[in-house]
Design a protein around this motif. Structure first.
Motif, short mmCIF file in Angstrom:
data_model
loop_
_atom_site.label_atom_id
_atom_site.label_comp_id
_atom_site.label_asym_id
_atom_site.label_seq_id
_atom_site.Cartn_x
_atom_site.Cartn_y
_atom_site.Cartn_z
N ALA A 422 0.82 -1.22 0.00
CA ALA A 422 0.00 0.00 0.00
C ALA A 422 0.85 1.27 0.00
O ALA A 422 0.32 2.37 -0.09
CB ALA A 422 -0.91 0.01 1.22
N HIS A 423 2.18 1.10 0.08
CA HIS A 423 3.08 2.25 0.25
C HIS A 423 2.61 3.10 1.44
O HIS A 423 2.57 4.34 1.38
CB HIS A 423 3.15 3.10 -1.01
CG HIS A 423 3.87 2.45 -2.15
ND1 HIS A 423 4.67 1.32 -1.99
CD2 HIS A 423 3.93 2.75 -3.48
CE1 HIS A 423 5.17 0.96 -3.16
NE2 HIS A 423 4.74 1.81 -4.09
N ALA A 424 2.24 2.38 2.51
CA ALA A 424 1.71 3.06 3.69
C ALA A 424 2.73 4.01 4.30
O ALA A 424 2.36 5.07 4.83
CB ALA A 424 1.26 2.03 4.73
N LEU A 425 4.01 3.65 4.25
CA LEU A 425 5.08 4.50 4.76
C LEU A 425 5.88 5.04 3.58
O LEU A 425 6.36 4.28 2.75
CB LEU A 425 5.99 3.70 5.69
CG LEU A 425 7.21 4.44 6.25
CD1 LEU A 425 6.79 5.55 7.21
CD2 LEU A 425 8.14 3.45 6.97
N TRP A 426 6.01 6.37 3.51
CA TRP A 426 6.76 6.97 2.41
C TRP A 426 7.47 8.22 2.91
O TRP A 426 7.19 8.71 4.00
CB TRP A 426 5.85 7.29 1.23
CG TRP A 426 4.69 8.20 1.54
CD1 TRP A 426 3.50 7.88 2.12
CD2 TRP A 426 4.63 9.61 1.27
NE1 TRP A 426 2.69 8.97 2.23
CE2 TRP A 426 3.35 10.06 1.72
CE3 TRP A 426 5.48 10.53 0.69
CZ2 TRP A 426 2.94 11.39 1.61
CZ3 TRP A 426 5.07 11.86 0.57
CH2 TRP A 426 3.82 12.27 1.03
N ALA A 427 8.41 8.71 2.13
CA ALA A 427 9.22 9.84 2.59
C ALA A 427 9.61 10.74 1.43
O ALA A 427 9.71 10.31 0.28
CB ALA A 427 10.48 9.32 3.30
N VAL A 428 9.81 12.03 1.75
CA VAL A 428 10.35 13.01 0.81
C VAL A 428 11.48 13.76 1.51
O VAL A 428 11.50 13.86 2.74
CB VAL A 428 9.28 14.01 0.32
CG1 VAL A 428 8.26 13.31 -0.57
CG2 VAL A 428 8.59 14.68 1.49
#
Length: 451
Positions: A422-428
Motif C-alpha cells: 500500500a506504500h503506507a510509509l513513504w518519505a520526501v
C-alpha cells in the motif's frame, strides 16, 4: 462502543436516505471524520495533542532548536518595566522606524508582499513584549468562574492600551489544543475590551464564531470587533525553498484552534525549529515529546504568533504531503481510505503530528517509487521492508484498540506485506536534506478514545 456504532450507522442511513446507498469509500470517510472528531473532543482528558511552529530565512531550513522555558514562548520586541521576565529564546526584532501611510482598515484581500511589509512596520501600532503573568489583570478581566481555569499574561502595548493574553490552563498544562484556547484583551482609560477579530483580513476567524466567547468575562469587559493587528495577520503563502511553499488558507479557517491559535506549555520539554522568519511571526516545525517508534522524532508545522501561541497548519496547507496526489512509478493508483493527508508514522494518532524524521537515515534501505504533485521524488522501504517500516507498522497495530468489529475490524494492515504494498510509509527530502517520513491516514492506529 454502542454510541459510536449507532452514530456511524445513523450517519450512513441519513446520507443514504438523502443521496442513495453509501459506498464503502464514502462510509470510510464518515468513519474517519467521526473518529477524528471524537479524538479531538477527548484529547484533553488524556494524551495531549501537539502542533508545529517556527521561523526561518527563506531557503535556510531548520535552525537550531530552542526549548520553551515558560508556559508561553517569548514575544518579539521589548521587555516590561516590572515583574519577572522569562528568558528570551530569540533576539527581539527591532522596532521599525517607518510606518506605512494610508487608512488603517481591514480588507477582504491583501497581497502577501503587503502582509510581509506590514508585519515589519505595522500600521496598527502594536508592540509585543515578553509575557509576564498578571493576576491583577486576571481579576480585572475574568469572572470568578474563569479565574481558576485561565491564566492572564501582559504581552504588549498599543498606543495607550496594554495588551493581555488569556490562555486556557488545560491547554498550557497538557499541550492540548482546545476550541479557542487563547484570547487577547486591550485595557486603557476607556475600559477593557476582548478583541474578537485580530486579523487585518476580513473573513479570517473571530473569537465568537457562532459558539460564544470561550471564557467568562468580568461584567464591564466589552467585545471589540473593530480592533485588529497587522502583526497577527498571516500571509496566504510562505515560501520555504524549492517546492516547499506552505499555505495558510485552511488553517486560518480552522475553528478547532480558533482565532488566536494554541498556547503551549513546558511540561513536555518540546522544542521548535524556525523554518521561515517573518519578523513577529515565524513558520516553525515543532517537535513533540512522545514515546513512539525509537529513532523517530515526530513534529507538526505551525505559525508562531508574537505573544506565545501557535497556529497549527492543517494537512491541506502542507506541501508534498498529499498521499492521493502522488504519481507512482509502477502505474498503480493508491487511495487513502480515510483522507488525502498523512500523519506522523512515529507518533500515536491522537497527537495529530504530521511528520517524523529519522535520527539516522540509510538511503540503502529505501527506494524511489513516485513523485509528489509538487514534483518531489518519493521513496518507500526496499522490497521486504526495513527496520523502520517494521517498527512503524508494529507500533501502529499495537496502539489500535477499542472498535467493535461490526463497525471497524481493527488495524487495516495486519502484516508487513500488505503495509508495504500500500506504500503506507513513504518519505520526501526537505530542503535541509532531512527525510520527512509520512504515514497514510488509513495506516494510523485505530482508536476509539484518546485516553
Amino acid at each position: 462502543m454502542n454510541d459510536l456504532d449507532q452514530l456511524l450507522h445513523g450517519a450512513r442511513d441519513a446520507i443514504a436516505e438523502a443521496t442513495g446507498p453509501l459506498d464503502e469509500r464514502a462510509l470510510s470517510r464518515v468513519r474517519g471524520t467521526v473518529r477524528r472528531a471524537r479524538i479531538r473532543r477527548h484529547t484533553v482528558e488524556g494524551v495531549g495533542a501537539a502542533a508545529c511552529v517556527g521561523a526561518l530565512g527563506v531557503g535556510a531550513w531548520f535552525a537550531a532548536g530552542t526549548s520553551d522555558p515558560v508556559p508561553v514562548p517569548p514575544a518579539r520586541t521589548g521587555t516590561p518595566t516590572s515583574g519577572p521576565t522569562p528568558t528570551p529564546t530569540s533576539t527581539p526584532t527591532p522596532t521599525p522606524a517607518a510606518t506605512p501611510s494610508g487608512p488603517v482598515e481591514r480588507a477582504a484581500r491583501i497581497d502577501d508582499a503587503t502582509v510581509r511589509e506590514r508585519l515589519l512596520a505595522p500600521r496598527t501600532g502594536e508592540t509585543w513584549t515578553d509575557p509576564v503573568e498578571d493576576d491583577e489583570a486576571a481579576a480585572r478581566l475574568l469572572d470568578a468562574s474563569s479565574r481558576d481555569a485561565w491564566t492572564v499574561y501582559r504581552v504588549g502595548t498599543r498606543g495607550a492600551a496594554t495588551l493581555f493574553a488569556a490562555f486556557d490552563d488545560a491547554t498550557v498544562a497538557r499541550d492540548t489544543p482546545l476550541d479557542q484556547p487563547a484570547v487577547l484583551f486591550e485595557v486603557d482609560d476607556a475600559g477593557a475590551r476582548l478583541v474578537t477579530c485580530p486579523s487585518a483580513r476580513t473573513g479570517d476567524l473571530c473569537v465568537d464564531d457562532g459558539n460564544g466567547v470561550p471564557l467568562g468575562l468580568a461584567a464591564d469587559v466589552t467585545l471589540d470587533e473593530d480592533t485588529f493587528y497587522d502583526t497577527l495577520t498571516l500571509p496566504a503563502r510562505i515560501a520555504a525553498g524549492g517546492t516547499w511553499t506552505f499555505r495558510t488558507d485552511a488553517s486560518r479557517a480552522d475553528t478547532f484552534t480558533g482565532a488566536y491559535g494554541v498556547p503551549w506549555g513546558p511540561d513536555e520539554a518540546q522544542s521548535h525549529r524556525v523554518l521561515v522568519d517573518l519578523g513577529p511571526l515565524a513558520l516553525v516545525l515543532r517537535d513533540e515529546a512522545t514515546e513512539g517508534v525509537p529513532g523517530l522524532t515526530s513534529s507538526t508545522y505551525a505559525v508562531r504568533l508574537p505573544f506565545g501561541a501557535y497556529v497549527p497548519l492543517t494537512q491541506e496547507d502542507l506541501p508534498n504531503a498529499a498521499f492521493d496526489t502522488i504519481t507512482w512509478d509502477d502505474g498503480t493508483p493508491r487511495t487513502d481510505e480515510v483522507g488525502p493527508g498523512t500523519v506522523a508514522p512515529g507518533a500515536f494518532v491522537c497527537l495529530d503530528a504530521q511528520v517524523s524524521t529519522e535520527a539516522q537515515h540509510d538511503p540503502a534501505q529505501w527506494r524511489e517509487a513516485g513523485t509528489t504533485a509538487e514534483g518531489e521524488r518519493v521513496v518507500v522501504p526496499v522490497a521486504g521492508g526495513n527496520a523502520v517500516s517494521r517498527a512503524v507498522r508494529a507500533f501502529q497495530e499495537d496502539q489500535s484498540f477499542g472498535f467493535d468489529e461490526s463497525v471497524d475490524p481493527g488495524y487495516r494492515y495486519p502484516d508487513d506485506g500488505s503495509f508495504l504494498d500500500a506504500h503506507a510509509l513513504w518519505a520526501v527530502q526537505a530542503p535541509d536534506g532531512a527525510w520527512h517520513l509520512h504515514l497514510r491516514q488509513d495506516a494510523a492506529s485505530v482508536v476509539y478514545e484518546c485516553v
